[in-house]
Motif scaffolding. Sequence first.
Motif, PDB file in Angstrom:
ATOM      1  N   ALA A  79       0.683  -1.270   0.259  1.00  0.00           N
ATOM      2  CA  ALA A  79      -0.310   0.007   0.101  1.00  0.00           C
ATOM      3  C   ALA A  79       0.758   0.997   0.433  1.00  0.00           C
ATOM      4  O   ALA A  79       0.527   2.369  -0.838  1.00  0.00           O
ATOM      5  N   PRO A  80       1.710   1.401   0.475  1.00  0.00           N
ATOM      6  CA  PRO A  80       2.853   1.956   0.851  1.00  0.00           C
ATOM      7  C   PRO A  80       3.128   3.267  -0.496  1.00  0.00           C
ATOM      8  O   PRO A  80       4.253   4.444  -1.053  1.00  0.00           O
ATOM      9  N   LEU A  81       3.556   2.159  -1.374  1.00  0.00           N
ATOM     10  CA  LEU A  81       4.260   2.041  -2.493  1.00  0.00           C
ATOM     11  C   LEU A  81       3.049   3.255  -3.609  1.00  0.00           C
ATOM     12  O   LEU A  81       3.185   3.975  -4.406  1.00  0.00           O
ATOM     13  N   TYR A  82       1.878   2.900  -3.017  1.00  0.00           N
ATOM     14  CA  TYR A  82       0.656   3.454  -3.887  1.00  0.00           C
ATOM     15  C   TYR A  82       0.416   5.163  -3.849  1.00  0.00           C
ATOM     16  O   TYR A  82      -0.699   5.561  -4.079  1.00  0.00           O
ATOM     17  N   VAL A  83       0.875   5.299  -2.276  1.00  0.00           N
ATOM     18  CA  VAL A  83       0.428   7.134  -1.879  1.00  0.00           C
ATOM     19  C   VAL A  83       1.730   7.732  -2.302  1.00  0.00           C
ATOM     20  O   VAL A  83       2.103   7.734  -2.125  1.00  0.00           O
ATOM     21  N   GLU A  84       0.719   8.701  -2.746  1.00  0.00           N
ATOM     22  CA  GLU A  84       1.536  10.263  -3.781  1.00  0.00           C
ATOM     23  C   GLU A  84       1.012  11.221  -2.622  1.00  0.00           C
ATOM     24  O   GLU A  84       0.894  11.042  -1.919  1.00  0.00           O
ATOM     25  N   ASP A  85       2.566  11.554  -2.016  1.00  0.00           N
ATOM     26  CA  ASP A  85       2.679  13.211  -0.757  1.00  0.00           C
ATOM     27  C   ASP A  85       2.144  12.442   0.378  1.00  0.00           C
ATOM     28  O   ASP A  85       1.412  13.785   0.542  1.00  0.00           O
ATOM     29  N   GLY A  86       2.545  11.529   0.543  1.00  0.00           N
ATOM     30  CA  GLY A  86       2.283  11.036   2.275  1.00  0.00           C
ATOM     31  C   GLY A  86       3.578  11.310   2.820  1.00  0.00           C
ATOM     32  O   GLY A  86       3.947  12.305   3.063  1.00  0.00           O
ATOM     33  N   ILE A  87       2.896  10.883   4.250  1.00  0.00           N
ATOM     34  CA  ILE A  87       4.216  11.099   5.289  1.00  0.00           C
ATOM     35  C   ILE A  87       5.217   9.846   5.381  1.00  0.00           C
ATOM     36  O   ILE A  87       5.073   9.058   4.581  1.00  0.00           O
ATOM     37  N   ASP A  88       6.876  10.079   5.872  1.00  0.00           N
ATOM     38  CA  ASP A  88       7.697   9.615   5.701  1.00  0.00           C
ATOM     39  C   ASP A  88       7.801   8.186   6.570  1.00  0.00           C
ATOM     40  O   ASP A  88       7.715   8.991   7.594  1.00  0.00           O
ATOM     41  N   TRP A  89       8.547   7.650   6.631  1.00  0.00           N
ATOM     42  CA  TRP A  89       8.154   6.748   8.084  1.00  0.00           C
ATOM     43  C   TRP A  89       9.233   7.607   9.163  1.00  0.00           C
ATOM     44  O   TRP A  89       9.106   7.407   9.660  1.00  0.00           O
ATOM     45  N   ARG A  90      10.042   7.944   8.722  1.00  0.00           N
ATOM     46  CA  ARG A  90      11.028   8.926   9.584  1.00  0.00           C
ATOM     47  C   ARG A  90      10.113   9.801  11.191  1.00  0.00           C
ATOM     48  O   ARG A  90       9.885   9.864  11.886  1.00  0.00           O
ATOM     49  N   GLU A  91       9.036  10.646   9.973  1.00  0.00           N
ATOM     50  CA  GLU A  91       8.377  11.460  10.683  1.00  0.00           C
ATOM     51  C   GLU A  91       7.594  10.803  11.575  1.00  0.00           C
ATOM     52  O   GLU A  91       7.441  10.320  12.847  1.00  0.00           O
ATOM     53  N   GLU A 140      -2.475   5.364  14.183  1.00  0.00           N
ATOM     54  CA  GLU A 140      -2.713   3.700  13.662  1.00  0.00           C
ATOM     55  C   GLU A 140      -4.261   4.219  12.594  1.00  0.00           C
ATOM     56  O   GLU A 140      -3.995   3.491  11.226  1.00  0.00           O
ATOM     57  N   LYS A 141      -4.590   4.784  12.873  1.00  0.00           N
ATOM     58  CA  LYS A 141      -5.603   5.224  11.835  1.00  0.00           C
ATOM     59  C   LYS A 141      -5.882   6.418  11.071  1.00  0.00           C
ATOM     60  O   LYS A 141      -5.844   6.236   9.688  1.00  0.00           O
ATOM     61  N   ASP A 142      -5.095   7.539  11.145  1.00  0.00           N
ATOM     62  CA  ASP A 142      -4.835   8.541  10.542  1.00  0.00           C
ATOM     63  C   ASP A 142      -3.539   9.042   9.445  1.00  0.00           C
ATOM     64  O   ASP A 142      -2.984   9.435   8.599  1.00  0.00           O
ATOM     65  N   TRP A 143      -1.996   7.979  10.426  1.00  0.00           N
ATOM     66  CA  TRP A 143      -1.430   7.922  10.285  1.00  0.00           C
ATOM     67  C   TRP A 143      -0.393   6.872   9.012  1.00  0.00           C
ATOM     68  O   TRP A 143       0.658   7.107   7.954  1.00  0.00           O
ATOM     69  N   VAL A 144      -0.758   5.584   9.770  1.00  0.00           N
ATOM     70  CA  VAL A 144      -0.229   4.433   8.518  1.00  0.00           C
ATOM     71  C   VAL A 144      -0.816   4.535   7.283  1.00  0.00           C
ATOM     72  O   VAL A 144      -0.108   4.052   6.061  1.00  0.00           O
ATOM     73  N   PRO A 145      -1.859   4.892   7.328  1.00  0.00           N
ATOM     74  CA  PRO A 145      -2.616   5.096   5.703  1.00  0.00           C
ATOM     75  C   PRO A 145      -1.992   5.647   4.498  1.00  0.00           C
ATOM     76  O   PRO A 145      -2.208   6.218   3.871  1.00  0.00           O
ATOM     77  N   ALA A 146      -1.085   6.937   6.067  1.00  0.00           N
ATOM     78  CA  ALA A 146      -0.687   8.114   4.764  1.00  0.00           C
ATOM     79  C   ALA A 146       0.371   7.929   4.394  1.00  0.00           C
ATOM     80  O   ALA A 146       1.122   8.249   4.211  1.00  0.00           O
ATOM     81  N   LEU A 147       1.128   6.737   4.836  1.00  0.00           N
ATOM     82  CA  LEU A 147       2.981   6.040   5.051  1.00  0.00           C
ATOM     83  C   LEU A 147       3.332   6.422   3.419  1.00  0.00           C
ATOM     84  O   LEU A 147       2.532   6.030   2.538  1.00  0.00           O
ATOM     85  N   SER A 148       4.036   7.287   2.598  1.00  0.00           N
ATOM     86  CA  SER A 148       4.370   6.717   1.156  1.00  0.00           C
ATOM     87  C   SER A 148       5.494   6.091   0.964  1.00  0.00           C
ATOM     88  O   SER A 148       7.060   6.851   2.298  1.00  0.00           O
ATOM     89  N   CYS A 149       6.162   5.227  -0.180  1.00  0.00           N
ATOM     90  CA  CYS A 149       7.149   5.097  -0.545  1.00  0.00           C
ATOM     91  C   CYS A 149       7.829   4.768  -1.543  1.00  0.00           C
ATOM     92  O   CYS A 149       6.747   5.011  -2.652  1.00  0.00           O
ATOM     93  N   LYS A 150       9.246   5.608  -1.620  1.00  0.00           N
ATOM     94  CA  LYS A 150       9.632   5.291  -3.642  1.00  0.00           C
ATOM     95  C   LYS A 150      10.274   4.318  -3.988  1.00  0.00           C
ATOM     96  O   LYS A 150      10.353   4.322  -4.738  1.00  0.00           O
ATOM     97  N   ASN A 151      10.467   3.810  -3.154  1.00  0.00           N
ATOM     98  CA  ASN A 151      11.499   2.310  -3.297  1.00  0.00           C
ATOM     99  C   ASN A 151      11.369   0.997  -2.540  1.00  0.00           C
ATOM    100  O   ASN A 151      10.661   1.579  -1.727  1.00  0.00           O
ATOM    101  N   HIS A 179      13.934  -0.078  -0.248  1.00  0.00           N
ATOM    102  CA  HIS A 179      14.071   0.071   0.656  1.00  0.00           C
ATOM    103  C   HIS A 179      13.232   1.143   1.564  1.00  0.00           C
ATOM    104  O   HIS A 179      13.031   0.995   2.739  1.00  0.00           O
ATOM    105  N   GLU A 180      12.435   1.855   1.277  1.00  0.00           N
ATOM    106  CA  GLU A 180      11.734   2.447   2.159  1.00  0.00           C
ATOM    107  C   GLU A 180      10.339   2.118   2.689  1.00  0.00           C
ATOM    108  O   GLU A 180      10.090   2.051   3.459  1.00  0.00           O
ATOM    109  N   LEU A 181      10.009   0.721   1.761  1.00  0.00           N
ATOM    110  CA  LEU A 181       8.969   0.397   2.064  1.00  0.00           C
ATOM    111  C   LEU A 181       9.365  -0.806   3.395  1.00  0.00           C
ATOM    112  O   LEU A 181       8.888  -0.679   4.553  1.00  0.00           O
ATOM    113  N   MET A 182      10.311  -0.894   2.963  1.00  0.00           N
ATOM    114  CA  MET A 182      11.196  -1.901   4.268  1.00  0.00           C
ATOM    115  C   MET A 182      11.117  -0.759   5.827  1.00  0.00           C
ATOM    116  O   MET A 182      10.469  -1.828   6.603  1.00  0.00           O
ATOM    117  N   ARG A 183      11.148   0.175   5.444  1.00  0.00           N
ATOM    118  CA  ARG A 183      11.766   1.049   7.033  1.00  0.00           C
ATOM    119  C   ARG A 183      10.041   1.170   7.201  1.00  0.00           C
ATOM    120  O   ARG A 183       9.866   1.630   8.817  1.00  0.00           O
TER     121      ARG A 183
END
Length: 300
Positions: free
Chosen positions: A147-159, A192-203, A205-209
């Motif tokens: 799912a995070p691979l398809y979210v655009e302009d979402g939040i980064d795992w670091r946040e 879990e409700k608001d941030w997890v669905p907004a997680l966004s990854c570009k590759n 490696h970021e998906l693993m994070r």
Amino acid sequence: MRRGYQLPFYADLSRMPDAERRVIWGMMVGQEGKTKIPVLESLTERGFDPTRHRLQSYGTGWQSASFLAQERQLFGAPGGIFHDWDLKTNLEGLYAAGDQLYASDCCGFAAATGYYAGRKAAAASEILSLEEPEENEIGREKERLYAPLYVEDGIDWRELNKAISKAMQNYCGGIKNDMLLRQGLELLASYEKDWVPALSCKNPHELMRAHEVMDILEVCKLILNACLLRKSSSAPLCFERSDYPEMDPKEDQCFITIYQEDGEIRSRRVPKEYYGDVKTGYEACNQDYIREEAPAYEES
Ligand SMILES: Cc1cc2nc3c(=O)[nH]c(=O)nc-3n(C[C@H](O)[C@H](O)[C@H](O)COP(=O)(O)OP(=O)(O)OC[C@H]3O[C@@H](n4cnc5c(N)ncnc54)[C@H](O)[C@@H]3O)c2cc1C
């Protein structure tokens, strides 16, 4: 020895092979959690030469082996997967080893339990059969994982990682109480409700994070729930509650296990010495192995 041990201690490494000495000073001191910058970098910059100089490497603060309250989870020791004498979990056919076990620590523990669990799992695999995979479940899991691979302009795992760490420091710190722990759970539920669905990854490696952080979130919920269940304080567990200050009452000298069933949290209180006498238990569960290994030991 007659005077007993007296500080300061020094390690005399002069007869250790040079390569091993460099592993300690170069790699270990360079990679351990607290020593890369304050020890290796600053001392090297100031001219410290480990082949000529002597180093007194303990003291107070960052030089000491003591941990801050929020650093205590560094190692696996406080909690983890509960298991039986075969290192089997409560799921049939699933065995666990190493740092993920409760009260675990160190490479020696990981190697010994890994060997033991592998031996037991191999034996069990001879009598267990594989379940037919459920295609729908696999599909749902793939959807969740990617799912995070398809979210655009979402939040980064670091946040999310940073927010969870802060939540645990504020709501599950050195001194705990019911109100804070519940507020912490509410905050994590909102992530879990608001941030997890907004997680966004570009590759990948970021998906693993991103998945590591989602796992951290799950483990933090486990920790908060487990803390809520212990209604007293405990010196050996470094567990302090302002609303239940009584230290180690007899009825609370136990392990508290938690698991989820039908979406509900369930728990058990297990007596501290539930495993019985170690020698008797080991021998009862490992007769084949003891017989197999005995001739080899006798020969050597
Ligand atoms: C800073 C520090 C210093 C330490 N110093 C010492 C020391 O001096 N001496 C000592 O004996 N011990 C030391 N330890 C402890 C020791 O490193 C651990 O006890 C040991 O590495 C645990 O091994 P393990 O195989 O159980 O777990 P790990 O080494 O943590 O291995 C688990 C592996 O599983 C992978 N993984 C996780 N989730 C998934 C997933 N979903 N899918 C696939 N893979 C996954 C991880 O990436 C990791 O590679 C230290 C630990 C730390 C953090």
